[in-house]
Design an enzyme around this catalytic site. Structure first.
Site, PDB file in Angstrom:
ATOM      1  N   GLY A  84      -2.697   3.625  -4.859  1.00  0.00           N
ATOM      2  CA  GLY A  84      -1.833   2.873  -5.760  1.00  0.00           C
ATOM      3  C   GLY A  84      -0.940   1.881  -5.038  1.00  0.00           C
ATOM      4  O   GLY A  84      -0.823   1.885  -3.808  1.00  0.00           O
ATOM      5  N   ILE A  86       2.934  -0.504  -5.671  1.00  0.00           N
ATOM      6  CA  ILE A  86       4.361  -0.180  -5.627  1.00  0.00           C
ATOM      7  C   ILE A  86       4.847   0.484  -6.908  1.00  0.00           C
ATOM      8  O   ILE A  86       4.386   0.181  -8.004  1.00  0.00           O
ATOM      9  CB  ILE A  86       5.186  -1.468  -5.349  1.00  0.00           C
ATOM     10  CG1 ILE A  86       6.631  -1.116  -4.977  1.00  0.00           C
ATOM     11  CG2 ILE A  86       5.130  -2.423  -6.547  1.00  0.00           C
ATOM     12  CD1 ILE A  86       7.401  -2.286  -4.390  1.00  0.00           C
ATOM     13  N   ALA A 148       3.497   7.527 -13.753  1.00  0.00           N
ATOM     14  CA  ALA A 148       2.656   6.942 -12.700  1.00  0.00           C
ATOM     15  C   ALA A 148       2.031   8.053 -11.867  1.00  0.00           C
ATOM     16  O   ALA A 148       2.650   9.095 -11.636  1.00  0.00           O
ATOM     17  CB  ALA A 148       3.492   6.022 -11.821  1.00  0.00           C
ATOM     18  N   CYS A 178       3.149  -0.623 -10.047  1.00  0.00           N
ATOM     19  CA  CYS A 178       1.754  -0.274  -9.762  1.00  0.00           C
ATOM     20  C   CYS A 178       0.860  -1.517  -9.675  1.00  0.00           C
ATOM     21  O   CYS A 178      -0.370  -1.407  -9.755  1.00  0.00           O
ATOM     22  CB  CYS A 178       1.209   0.706 -10.795  1.00  0.00           C
ATOM     23  SG  CYS A 178       2.188   2.235 -10.908  1.00  0.00           S
TER      24      CYS A 178
END
Length: 228
Positions: A84, A86, A148, A178
């Site tokens: 993934g 950020i 997330a 993300c």
């Protein structure tokens, strides 16, 4: 069929860096126990982090200047080895790090990601929030992400999920969460128009985790206990 035992440690509020070191330590212990043919010591760490922006393996676009810009907002910044792009972690967010020997569950990494998503979706359902998956990893309420996911490890897992309860969503305004453009971020509190705390959500989440992973969960002690 004997259920796997998962030991749960609620770490409270912690900085990201020492929690990441703790994950690595626990994962190493799980590896060693499996090699010795012992009970793996599956572990679930629950934490609310001090404000921190974290990035995954694809780090090239996050320059030193970008790092300094985000740190100037009052948050930490950490580069990690998870999947993934950020994201932000902070108070008001239930962050869960399952450290599991996947083969003990006789499942693969795709099943694992889907199981984490289903755990969050069922937790949302118990709180009367309609959540779902999308082509993007994570859990969504319409076009807004409420949880997330970013994981690492095909044998023993580290990293995990960040579930927005009553987190300050303004922290996400400074990034593209993300790396997904034109999508928003939401929380249980936003959706239900009331204050939904991590403490309220945690027991529901643990029950759904136990159901989805078909495991027995035991609440353990403090951060100091896990280091022994």
């Amino acid at each position: 069929m004997i259920k796997n035992l998962v030991r749960v440690y609620n770490l409270g509020h912690q900085r990201y860096s020492p929690t990441w070191e703790l994950q690595k330590m626990v994962a190493s212990h799980v590896h060693a126990k499996v090699e010795r043919g012992e009970e793996p010591g599956h572990t679930l760490l629950l934490v609310q982090h001090d404000p921190v922006y974290t990035i995954g393996l694809r780090q090239s676009e996050y320059t030193l200047a970008e790092e300094e810009r985000l740190k100037a907002l009052g948050a930490d910044f950490q580069r990690t080895n998870r999947g993934g792009l950020i994201t932000f972690l902070g108070p008001g967010q239930l962050t869960a790090y399952p450290i599991l020997h996947l083969a003990s569950f006789a499942k693969g990494i795709k099943w694992y990601v889907c199981a984490l998503e289903r755990t969050v979706i069922r937790t949302c359902q118990m709180l009367d929030v309609l959540a779902e998956t999308s082509p993007h990893t994570g859990v969504w309420v319409k076009d807004k992400k409420i949880c997330a996911l970013g994981i690492q490890g095909r044998h023993v897992t580290t990293h995990g999920l960040a579930f927005n309860c009553n987190i300050d969503l303004q922290w996400f305004d400074h990034i593209i969460p993300c790396g997904i453009k034109d999508k928003g971020v939401t929380s249980l509190s936003t959706e239900l128009k009331r204050d939904v705390t991590v403490e309220e959500v945690t027991p529901i989440f643990l029950q759904m985790f136990s159901d989805i992973f078909n495991c027995e969960m035991v609440m353990e002690g403090t951060l100091e206990d896990i280091k022994k």
